[in-house]
Write a protein that holds these residues in place. Structure first.
Motif, short mmCIF file in Angstrom:
data_model
loop_
_atom_site.label_atom_id
_atom_site.label_comp_id
_atom_site.label_asym_id
_atom_site.label_seq_id
_atom_site.Cartn_x
_atom_site.Cartn_y
_atom_site.Cartn_z
N LYS A 62 1.73 6.97 -6.59
CA LYS A 62 0.64 7.88 -6.94
C LYS A 62 0.98 9.34 -6.65
CE LYS A 62 -4.10 9.00 -5.46
NZ LYS A 62 -5.19 8.65 -4.50
N LYS A 120 0.83 -1.21 0.00
CA LYS A 120 0.00 0.00 0.00
C LYS A 120 0.86 1.26 0.00
CE LYS A 120 -4.06 -2.03 2.25
NZ LYS A 120 -4.96 -1.98 3.44
N ASN A 151 2.83 -3.31 -11.16
CA ASN A 151 1.98 -3.80 -10.09
C ASN A 151 2.48 -5.14 -9.55
OD1 ASN A 151 -0.62 -3.51 -8.53
ND2 ASN A 151 -1.01 -5.48 -9.52
N LYS A 197 2.30 1.86 -3.47
CA LYS A 197 1.28 2.40 -4.38
C LYS A 197 1.03 3.88 -4.08
CE LYS A 197 -1.06 -1.92 -5.54
NZ LYS A 197 -2.32 -2.70 -5.54
N TYR A 228 8.69 1.52 -6.94
CA TYR A 228 7.30 1.92 -6.71
C TYR A 228 6.73 2.78 -7.84
CZ TYR A 228 9.69 6.06 -4.84
OH TYR A 228 10.51 7.15 -4.68
#
Length: 442
Positions: free
Chosen positions: A340, A333, A421, A336, A389
């Motif tokens: 982002k 998490k 991913n 990600k 990442y």
């Protein structure tokens, strides 16, 4: 009292005095010097007329800021110094500029037109400190007081209302009662002030050490140019995570974060969407599920109206939209989130979340803070270990996919996203050969 003047400041004063004029350092540089602070700039007032200032410094580069107002800029060592003739201001029909000025031979005339006593002191080495309005006393007591009648000073330039609050915040001062009363009674004059000028003062004010007092005591002033704040005033949250109404929680959150303009702006607006997003469950408990998205949209509109820079608006909006995101120390998490938002924004987000938690009730506070500390530690580990990442860190690129026969642009993008991913989740190692094999298999 003797102040230490930098070389160029002494040069300007001495040159004018040797030419038969009087000259003093004046305003904020004198105030800051008395407080033991390094002045950001040095300004001067003199009996010399603008043409005479230019003549005295004919061997220097000068800038004409408008002789009708008496100010000449002098460039020394690539730094700009403003020298202004003693003057008396006329009427202020636009609540910003005097309609006309008349030059004077009196230093007291010049100092009497200034905004606050702490800014109405002058100094040179010959005469020492000149203080007609007890500015030094107000500095020692920590008080912001208008020169003369406060209502007159604010009517001349309504931005002085916000300047008074800015000085109270940044210097940690209180505001003298008659000046405070004039601020509150005259606050609506701020609606006529250009938003660009308001935003400059607001950002400085938010970074002050006394910002919590100013935001609480003078909230009606801020409501003049940010009416969206009114909905947060006295709005009880009716939730065990909070023991303050929305505005008081907001003020506490502003105070809890470091004095950075972006971060303090984010805390000022992070919950502004709550009053418009409240729902009440069957137990009578209030919830605000959509308030980050709504608050981000409201903040964008407010900051555009205040003429903030585009990048500043975007950064504030992203942080507010994500400030309530519940993250755990799960590396997948976190990666990600890093992919982002980017490292800098994620670091800022953690600061925002910590300030938010510290402004909430004691309910689960320690658990929240402990979780956030673990998230921060895991984030630093991921960054330190160089774990992948984002696409830039992926061991292959679109060029590599072209070489193995994937030529469609959309297919390349989708393939890279899928590979990233799988690397983030640990299904694949970030190894070029293995990634190419996986891409072929896709």
């Amino acid at each position: 009292m003797r102040l230490v003047l930098p070389y160029n400041a002494r040069f300007i004063i001495d040159r004018l005095q040797q030419s038969g004029y009087t000259c003093y350092a004046v305003g904020g540089c004198v105030r800051d010097s008395i407080l033991g602070r390094e002045p950001a700039d040095w300004d001067f007032t003199t009996s010399a007329l603008p043409e005479e200032i230019e003549a005295v410094f004919s061997d220097c580069r000068t800038i004409n800021f408008g002789k009708q107002f008496g100010t000449i800029g002098i460039i020394l060592d690539n730094e700009q110094y403003e020298v202004t003739t003693y003057r008396i201001d006329g009427e202020y029909s636009d609540s910003r500029h005097p309609d006309a000025v008349s030059f004077s031979t009196s230093l007291q005339d010049d100092l009497s037109r200034r905004d606050f006593t702490v800014n109405a002191m002058a100094y040179n080495d010959t005469e020492g400190l000149v203080d007609y309005f007890d500015g030094q006393r107000d500095l020692s007591y920590g008080v912001i007081r208008c020169v003369g009648v406060a209502t007159n000073r604010f009517a001349e330039d309504a931005l002085r209302i916000l300047r008074a609050l800015r000085f109270a915040s940044t210097l940690g001062f209180s505001i003298e009662p008659s000046t405070s009363a004039a601020i509150l009674s005259g606050r609506k004059m701020l609606s006529a002030v250009a938003n660009e000028r308001i935003s400059i003062e607001l950002l400085k004010l938010l970074c002050g050490k006394n910002v919590d007092f100013v935001l609480r005591r003078y909230r009606s002033v801020f409501a003049v140019f940010i009416p969206e704040l009114v909905g947060t005033f006295d709005f009880e949250q009716n939730n065990k995570h909070h023991n303050r109404d929305v505005y008081r929680h907001t003020v506490a959150a502003v105070k809890n974060i470091e004095p950075d303009p972006l971060l303090r702006t984010v805390m000022l607006f992070h919950d502004i969407g709550k009053p418009l997003s409240r729902t009440v469950d069957k137990y009578g408990v209030s919830h605000y599920y959509n308030h980050p998205v709504l608050g981000a949209a409201m903040t964008e509109e407010i900051l555009r109206r205040l003429c903030m820079k585009r990048r500043f608006i975007e950064d504030a909006s992203i942080l507010i939209r994500n400030h309530d995101y519940r993250i755990t120390p799960d590396p997948v998490k976190i990666k990600k989130l890093l992919g982002k938002l980017g490292v800098e924004t994620v670091h800022r987000l953690y600061k925002v979340q910590r300030a938010d938690i510290l402004a909430q009730s004691n309910y689960q506070r320690e658990e929240k803070l402990d979780n956030l500390s673990k998230v921060e530690a895991e984030t630093e580990r991921i960054i330190r270990d160089g774990e992948c990442y984002n696409l830039k860190m992926l061991a292959i690129s679109g060029v590599d996919l072209l070489h193995i026969g994937i030529t469609d642009g959309e297919a390349i993008g989708k393939t890279l996203d899928l590979l990233l991913n799988r690397v983030i989740t640990g299904e694949l190692s970030n190894d070029k050969d293995r990634l190419i094999s996986a891409a072929k298999a896709m």
